[in-house]
Scaffold this active site. Structure first.
Site, PDB file in Angstrom:
ATOM      1  CG  ASP A  48      -2.514   7.622   9.204  1.00  9.31           C
ATOM      2  OD1 ASP A  48      -2.849   6.428   9.232  1.00  9.31           O
ATOM      3  OD2 ASP A  48      -2.423   8.280   8.162  1.00  9.31           O
ATOM      4  CD  GLU A 103      -2.971  -0.949   2.329  1.00 12.81           C
ATOM      5  OE1 GLU A 103      -4.006  -1.626   2.258  1.00 12.81           O
ATOM      6  OE2 GLU A 103      -2.717  -0.184   3.284  1.00 12.81           O
TER       7      GLU A 103
END
Length: 272
Positions: A55, A44
């Site tokens: 995140d 990814e």
């Protein structure tokens, strides 16, 4: 195992996450070739963007370093176009943020560019739900596979929609929170979720968030996942390597060997 993941018999597929530009692209090129030679199934590869609310600190620092290195969407797509023909096993799932990268461009044009660069799939982070059908229909016309996502705690209707629309794989987020956080109860509770997703859709189910070590991969294989996605733990290894003057390629190979010892490690000199 079908689609994106073709692991050794009895094992689980492996996907890794990196921000393009961290390490810098000139280092990332031999790193991807090494991952390909080590038969990692998928990378990814994110087009970096700032201030991601989903995140944790490891990936946010990585995105900041990538942006400081001058990494931009055009550079990432050129990098993928240059490197993709050299890859024999590793697939590239491009990870692009809706607000920072995609929204300002006509969606058909952006998908055409991603497909033309040779990316194997696209995951759009932060895509407004109302645009999900448009993305999938446009991607189908361009021949680009789509990664969809849902949480293990998502509403059943949301899970079903994600399962039906995934054409590359479905990214199942193990728990609600930020990247790098392992579910306190482990991964055993995902078994009925994975069973439901597989009954509705045809794409492989890959589990991420908090997947850090071989024991986690074994636990995910036991509950029926097709693949495990290692993000923060892999990015942290790259961060430590660069901070301490170690070769990120050697560090990446050591990380893969620890995660999947069923695949024999290649000597560094054997990597193109």
């Amino acid at each position: 195992m079908t689609g994106f993941f073709a692991s050794p018999a009895g094992d689980i597929g492996l996907a890794l996450f990196l921000n393009a530009g961290d390490p810098p692209l000139e280092i990332l090129e031999p790193l991807l070739l090494a991952l390909d030679a080590a038969r990692v199934d998928c990378l990814e590869l994110a087009i970096p963007f700032p201030d991601s609310v989903s995140d944790g600190p490891v990936i946010r620092r990585s995105a900041d370093r990538a942006l400081a290195n001058g990494t931009d969407p055009d550079g990432v797509l050129s990098f993928v176009a240059r490197l993709r023909p050299q890859l024999r096993h590793l697939k590239i799932a491009l990870f692009a943020d809706w607000g920072h990268t995609v929204r300002s461009r006509p969606l058909p044009d952006f998908l055409d560019r991603v497909s033309g660069a040779g990316a194997d799939a696209l995951l759009v982070h932060g895509l407004p739900p109302r645009l999900g059908p448009t993305l999938c229909e446009t991607a189908e016309r361009t021949g680009l596979a789509v990664v969809t996502s849902c949480y293990a705690s998502s509403d059943p209707a949301v899970m079903d929609e994600a399962a039906r629309r995934a054409t590359a794989y479905l990214y199942l987020v193990a728990q609600y929170g930020r990247t790098g956080t392992t579910p306190p109860q482990g991964f055993a509770a995902l078994a009925p979720v994975i069973e439901r997703l597989r009954a509705v859709g045809n794409a492989p189910v890959a589990v991420g968030f908090g997947v850090k070590e071989r024991a986690h991969l074994e636990a995910l294989r036991a509950v029926g996942a097709d693949a495990a996605i290692v993000g923060s733990a892999f990015v942290a290894r790259m961060e430590e390597a660069q901070a301490n003057g170690r070769d990120p390629v050697d560090e990446a190979l050591a990380c893969v060997e620890a995660l999947r010892p069923s695949v024999p490690a290649l000597p560094r000199e054997a990597i193109p």
